[in-house]
Design an enzyme around this catalytic site. Structure first.
Site, PDB file in Angstrom:
ATOM      1  N   HIS A 176       0.811  -1.055   0.113  1.00  0.00           N
ATOM      2  CA  HIS A 176       0.272   0.260  -0.099  1.00  0.00           C
ATOM      3  C   HIS A 176       0.584   1.209  -0.067  1.00  0.00           C
ATOM      4  O   HIS A 176       0.343   2.653  -0.758  1.00  0.00           O
ATOM      5  CB  HIS A 176      -0.830   0.212   1.123  1.00  0.00           C
ATOM      6  CG  HIS A 176      -1.740  -0.799   1.034  1.00  0.00           C
ATOM      7  ND1 HIS A 176      -1.745  -2.229   2.198  1.00  0.00           N
ATOM      8  CD2 HIS A 176      -3.288  -0.745   1.087  1.00  0.00           C
ATOM      9  CE1 HIS A 176      -2.802  -2.813   1.455  1.00  0.00           C
ATOM     10  NE2 HIS A 176      -4.134  -1.936   1.453  1.00  0.00           N
ATOM     11  N   ASP A 248      -4.605  -5.432  -8.049  1.00  0.00           N
ATOM     12  CA  ASP A 248      -5.400  -4.884  -6.187  1.00  0.00           C
ATOM     13  C   ASP A 248      -5.119  -3.657  -6.914  1.00  0.00           C
ATOM     14  O   ASP A 248      -5.431  -3.241  -8.058  1.00  0.00           O
ATOM     15  CB  ASP A 248      -4.060  -5.724  -6.083  1.00  0.00           C
ATOM     16  CG  ASP A 248      -4.134  -5.662  -3.863  1.00  0.00           C
ATOM     17  OD1 ASP A 248      -5.737  -4.974  -3.824  1.00  0.00           O
ATOM     18  OD2 ASP A 248      -3.435  -4.945  -3.664  1.00  0.00           O
TER      19      ASP A 248
END
Length: 339
Positions: A176, A248
């Site tokens: 992330h 993702d």
């Protein structure tokens, strides 16, 4: 159906979002904690989403359990994946994992949500991004728990999404926030992390797979999520996977190495992804919609939930839900006490 999965800002749709959901490239929508106030509001938001689109969208959420559970009040607080085998003997752990898969999927389907991106198939608990989301560091135990969870999901009518191919658990960095690098050889990855994906693909336990925003530098200098080698040569050709490949979230820093939002989307699509998640950045999402070449995502419709509709209150009145809720709530409390 279009290949882009977007998000929305709040508890209800605004006019801009209604227009965006009509775009021919949009084929899905993912919900986050910011979209949830209570079950009644969530039910109305999902209805608005269904009404706004010309085609049936795949509506998704991350409702894994533990720290990754977007909807909490009014729903069962699901235990973290690590807790099943950590706090129970093997048979009971598998039984609890299966009931958790069933209960999670049943609660989401009651809200007309098609899929939760689950289960996590990564091994080990050292990675910041994974941690307790992993069932175990031992491949055999992780496979046992994940298979039970999938059986529960499928019995409720929800398809499975294994993540994060070919394995995110061996790096400490959080994709992330940065692009992690895994320096292991292909043989090492095959023998350990990929083994669970290979086994589940052979036994047709995975309906979808989400690759990692991780660079496996001895194999390819591109993240797996944007690598034709990983997605086409390995996943499709060598492992024979025929299901849906989700990217993702392309707003994650792990994907930034692939360029602008439009470049990330095009490269992931060209690499072999069927559907692209573009979340938490409206400007980036619009750029993708404005620049991506239209591709129809043929495989996606296989992920619609396929059980007759029932309300959440009807589900919660059932004996199975009451028993599963009690067992899983107890396990969640035990896990929190241990933490």
């Amino acid at each position: 159906m279009g290949p882009v999965m977007l998000d929305v800002e709040g508890y209800e749709l605004d006019n801009e979002e209604r227009e965006i959901l009509k775009h021919p490239l949009v084929g899905g929508l993912i919900l986050f904690t910011r979209n949830f106030h209570d079950a009644e509001q969530l039910n109305e938001l999902v209805r608005q989403i269904r009404d706004a689109s010309h085609e049936r969208l795949v509506i998704a959420v991350d409702q894994e359990g533990g720290r990754v559970q977007r909807f909490r009040d009014g729903f069962t607080r699901l235990p973290a994946a690590q807790s099943y085998a950590a706090l129970n003997e093997r048979y009971q752990a598998s039984r609890l994992a299966q009931e958790a898969g069933w209960l999670m999927a049943s609660e989401m389907i009651a809200m007309d949500i098609d899929i939760s991106f689950a289960p996590v198939l990564d091994l080990g608990h050292d990675c910041i991004a994974i941690g307790e989301r992993s069932f175990h560091e031992c491949p055999e135990i992780a496979m046992d728990m994940a298979e039970s969870f999938i059986k529960g999901m499928r019995s409720a009518g929800m398809k499975s999404t294994g993540k994060h191919f070919p394995g995110h658990g061996a790096v400490r960095a959080d994709s992330h926030k940065e692009t992690p690098r895994d320096e292991r050889s292909l043989n090492d990855i095959r023998q350990r992390d990929m083994a669970i994906f290979k086994d589940f693909i052979q036994r047709q336990l995975l309906d979808a797979i989400m690759p990692a925003h991780v660079i496996y530098s001895q194999i390819d200098e591109r993240p797996a999520s944007g690598s034709p080698y990983w997605l086409k040569s390995i996943l499709r050709e060598q492992l024979g996977f025929q299901g849906v490949i989700f990217s993702d979230d392309l707003s994650m820093e792990g994907a930034a190495i692939m360029g602008s939002y439009a470049q990330r989307a095009q490269r992931s699509l060209d690499a072999g992804c069927d559907m692209l998640l573009v979340c938490n950045n409206r400007k980036g999402a619009v750029s993708v919609l404005d620049n991506l070449s239209f591709v129809k995502a043929e495989r996606i419709s296989a992920l619609y939930h396929h059980r007759g509709r029932y309300t959440l209150s009807e589900l919660q009145a059932s004996d199975r839900w009451k028993k599963a809720n009690q067992m899983l709530t107890q396990l969640q409390e035990q896990w929190q006490e241990r933490a």
